[in-house]
Design a protein around this motif. Structure first.
Motif, PDB file in Angstrom:
ATOM      1  N   ALA A 145      38.815  28.402  43.825  1.00 49.46           N
ATOM      2  CA  ALA A 145      38.542  29.722  44.406  1.00 49.46           C
ATOM      3  C   ALA A 145      38.712  30.814  43.352  1.00 49.46           C
ATOM      4  O   ALA A 145      37.951  31.785  43.322  1.00 49.46           O
ATOM      5  N   ALA A 146      39.705  30.646  42.487  1.00 48.24           N
ATOM      6  CA  ALA A 146      39.935  31.621  41.419  1.00 48.24           C
ATOM      7  C   ALA A 146      38.764  31.640  40.447  1.00 48.24           C
ATOM      8  O   ALA A 146      38.330  32.706  39.993  1.00 48.24           O
ATOM      9  N   GLN A 147      38.230  30.477  40.131  1.00 51.46           N
ATOM     10  CA  GLN A 147      37.086  30.406  39.224  1.00 51.46           C
ATOM     11  C   GLN A 147      35.859  31.073  39.832  1.00 51.46           C
ATOM     12  O   GLN A 147      35.107  31.778  39.147  1.00 51.46           O
ATOM     13  N   VAL A 148      35.666  30.886  41.140  1.00 55.34           N
ATOM     14  CA  VAL A 148      34.535  31.510  41.827  1.00 55.34           C
ATOM     15  C   VAL A 148      34.700  33.029  41.847  1.00 55.34           C
ATOM     16  O   VAL A 148      33.757  33.776  41.573  1.00 55.34           O
ATOM     17  N   ARG A 149      35.909  33.467  42.175  1.00 54.60           N
ATOM     18  CA  ARG A 149      36.181  34.904  42.232  1.00 54.60           C
ATOM     19  C   ARG A 149      35.985  35.559  40.860  1.00 54.60           C
ATOM     20  O   ARG A 149      35.396  36.636  40.742  1.00 54.60           O
ATOM     21  N   LEU A 150      36.481  34.916  39.838  1.00 55.17           N
ATOM     22  CA  LEU A 150      36.368  35.470  38.490  1.00 55.17           C
ATOM     23  C   LEU A 150      34.932  35.417  37.968  1.00 55.17           C
ATOM     24  O   LEU A 150      34.532  36.270  37.170  1.00 55.17           O
ATOM     25  N   ALA A 151      34.170  34.463  38.428  1.00 56.11           N
ATOM     26  CA  ALA A 151      32.759  34.420  38.037  1.00 56.11           C
ATOM     27  C   ALA A 151      32.047  35.667  38.543  1.00 56.11           C
ATOM     28  O   ALA A 151      31.208  36.251  37.843  1.00 56.11           O
ATOM     29  N   VAL A 152      32.394  36.098  39.755  1.00 53.38           N
ATOM     30  CA  VAL A 152      31.831  37.331  40.313  1.00 53.38           C
ATOM     31  C   VAL A 152      32.281  38.529  39.478  1.00 53.38           C
ATOM     32  O   VAL A 152      31.474  39.384  39.099  1.00 53.38           O
ATOM     33  N   ASP A 196      45.803  32.949  35.653  1.00 49.36           N
ATOM     34  CA  ASP A 196      45.659  31.840  34.708  1.00 49.36           C
ATOM     35  C   ASP A 196      44.221  31.684  34.218  1.00 49.36           C
ATOM     36  O   ASP A 196      43.991  31.192  33.106  1.00 49.36           O
ATOM     37  N   ALA A 197      43.259  32.079  35.058  1.00 54.53           N
ATOM     38  CA  ALA A 197      41.851  31.882  34.713  1.00 54.53           C
ATOM     39  C   ALA A 197      41.204  33.115  34.079  1.00 54.53           C
ATOM     40  O   ALA A 197      40.022  33.084  33.741  1.00 54.53           O
ATOM     41  N   MET A 198      41.963  34.188  33.928  1.00 55.74           N
ATOM     42  CA  MET A 198      41.435  35.380  33.270  1.00 55.74           C
ATOM     43  C   MET A 198      41.177  35.097  31.793  1.00 55.74           C
ATOM     44  O   MET A 198      41.807  34.228  31.203  1.00 55.74           O
ATOM     45  N   ARG A 199      40.250  35.854  31.220  1.00 50.06           N
ATOM     46  CA  ARG A 199      40.010  35.735  29.786  1.00 50.06           C
ATOM     47  C   ARG A 199      41.177  36.382  29.045  1.00 50.06           C
ATOM     48  O   ARG A 199      41.340  37.599  29.090  1.00 50.06           O
ATOM     49  N   PRO A 200      41.996  35.575  28.367  1.00 52.42           N
ATOM     50  CA  PRO A 200      43.222  36.112  27.774  1.00 52.42           C
ATOM     51  C   PRO A 200      42.985  37.217  26.750  1.00 52.42           C
ATOM     52  O   PRO A 200      43.741  38.186  26.690  1.00 52.42           O
ATOM     53  N   LEU A 201      41.937  37.088  25.955  1.00 58.05           N
ATOM     54  CA  LEU A 201      41.680  38.109  24.934  1.00 58.05           C
ATOM     55  C   LEU A 201      41.275  39.437  25.571  1.00 58.05           C
ATOM     56  O   LEU A 201      41.664  40.512  25.088  1.00 58.05           O
ATOM     57  N   ALA A 202      40.523  39.369  26.669  1.00 58.94           N
ATOM     58  CA  ALA A 202      40.092  40.593  27.354  1.00 58.94           C
ATOM     59  C   ALA A 202      41.293  41.324  27.936  1.00 58.94           C
ATOM     60  O   ALA A 202      41.419  42.554  27.806  1.00 58.94           O
ATOM     61  N   TRP A 203      42.194  40.581  28.590  1.00 58.08           N
ATOM     62  CA  TRP A 203      43.371  41.237  29.171  1.00 58.08           C
ATOM     63  C   TRP A 203      44.326  41.723  28.091  1.00 58.08           C
ATOM     64  O   TRP A 203      44.929  42.795  28.224  1.00 58.08           O
ATOM     65  N   ALA A 204      44.474  40.967  27.013  1.00 61.46           N
ATOM     66  CA  ALA A 204      45.342  41.392  25.910  1.00 61.46           C
ATOM     67  C   ALA A 204      44.839  42.708  25.319  1.00 61.46           C
ATOM     68  O   ALA A 204      45.628  43.598  24.973  1.00 61.46           O
ATOM     69  N   LYS A 205      43.524  42.836  25.213  1.00 66.78           N
ATOM     70  CA  LYS A 205      42.937  44.071  24.690  1.00 66.78           C
ATOM     71  C   LYS A 205      43.200  45.235  25.636  1.00 66.78           C
ATOM     72  O   LYS A 205      43.521  46.348  25.205  1.00 66.78           O
ATOM     73  N   THR A 206      43.081  44.975  26.938  1.00 65.13           N
ATOM     74  CA  THR A 206      43.358  46.020  27.932  1.00 65.13           C
ATOM     75  C   THR A 206      44.813  46.462  27.850  1.00 65.13           C
ATOM     76  O   THR A 206      45.114  47.660  27.820  1.00 65.13           O
ATOM     77  N   GLU A 207      45.726  45.499  27.801  1.00 64.85           N
ATOM     78  CA  GLU A 207      47.147  45.844  27.736  1.00 64.85           C
ATOM     79  C   GLU A 207      47.487  46.594  26.456  1.00 64.85           C
ATOM     80  O   GLU A 207      48.282  47.542  26.483  1.00 64.85           O
ATOM     81  N   SER A 208      46.896  46.197  25.361  1.00 64.45           N
ATOM     82  CA  SER A 208      47.143  46.882  24.093  1.00 64.45           C
ATOM     83  C   SER A 208      46.691  48.341  24.172  1.00 64.45           C
ATOM     84  O   SER A 208      47.398  49.249  23.708  1.00 64.45           O
ATOM     85  N   THR A 209      45.534  48.557  24.791  1.00 65.77           N
ATOM     86  CA  THR A 209      45.027  49.917  24.950  1.00 65.77           C
ATOM     87  C   THR A 209      45.930  50.730  25.868  1.00 65.77           C
ATOM     88  O   THR A 209      46.230  51.899  25.586  1.00 65.77           O
TER      89      THR A 209
END
Length: 263
Positions: A145-152, A196-209
């Motif tokens: 379900a997480a993979q489906v949600r994140l695909a959206v 767990d299924a989030m793109r780690p680099l994308a979230w790391a960039k958001t947190e850094s900003t």
């Protein structure tokens, strides 16, 4: 004395009545930093006692724009109700800028087809909190379900939207700093399979900003992304809380806000 802004995760996930003082929730479904900025800067003139603004951030906040989504019709509601024009020049020439029927009729027809008027008549309390009952339901919070949600969500996210969103948030932070209003940027909670299924680099960039901007403008950053004290029955779905979860989470948030700030 407290305003809350952000998207649907905050709209139904932060209950103003659970915060100290007198709070109001100005978050809304699909609301982006552009509208957070416009709403707060418009409202601040009428709120002499405003002392704090809570800005809710989600995984998609920086890479999502409402005008580039299936819910682009919402931007015209901001214009008609608040006098806030859409971001894009081309969108400002749409008939829905002036005709409420032009954007309400398709939504009404959609609701008739699905036999649901939930989107047209949400259960919003006097403090702007969208009450979503769902604690008796059992949402699917599994990995698939997480993979489906994140695909959206990944389908809605575009890196080219980030500069405009970051600029809007930065402008809001600077205005509030000038007004000596405390700012708290809050990363909203999600269920662990989603995190767990989030793109780690994308979230790391958001947190850094976020960490850079909050430090620069004297704001506070609190991340509740992976909040272990919340239970499965607190969630409406993978990235939204139900009423029970919102009350519990806001109590946790209030406790964090009341605790001494650690640099």
């Amino acid at each position: 004395d407290t305003l809350i802004v952000g998207s649907s995760a905050a709209d139904s996930g932060i209950s103003p009545s659970q915060l100290s003082g007198s709070a109001f929730n100005l978050a809304n479904a699909g609301q982006t930093p552009y509208y957070d900025d416009k709403l707060v800067t418009k409202a601040i003139e009428q709120l002499p006692k405003l002392r704090r603004v809570i800005i809710a951030i989600t995984y998609i906040s920086f890479e999502y724009q409402i005008h580039d989504s299936p819910e682009s019709w919402r931007q015209y509601l901001y214009h008609q109700v608040w006098g806030i024009s859409p971001q894009g020049e081309i969108d400002r020439m749409d008939i829905r800028m002036w005709s409420r029927a032009a954007f309400l009729l398709p939504q009404l027809l959609k609701s008739l087809v699905h036999k649901s008027f939930a989107n047209l008549a949400p259960n919003v309390d006097v403090r702007g909190f969208s009450v979503i009952h769902g604690e008796r339901d059992t949402p699917d919070l599994g990995q698939k379900a997480a993979q489906v949600r994140l695909a959206v969500h990944h389908g809605l996210m575009k890196t080219e939207h980030a500069p405009a969103n970051i600029a809007s948030l930065e402008h809001l932070l600077s205005i509030l700093q000038q007004q000596n209003v405390q700012v708290v940027v809050v990363a909203m909670p999600v269920w662990h399979t989603y995190a767990d299924a989030m793109r780690p680099l994308a979230w790391a960039k958001t947190e850094s900003t976020l960490e850079r901007m909050t430090k620069q403008y004297g704001a506070r950053y609190l991340s509740f992304l992976s909040q272990s004290r919340l239970e499965s029955r607190d969630f409406l779905n993978l990235d939204h809380l139900n009423e029970r979860g919102a009350i519990r989470f806001t109590q946790m948030l209030n406790a964090a806000l009341e605790s001494p700030r650690q640099e």
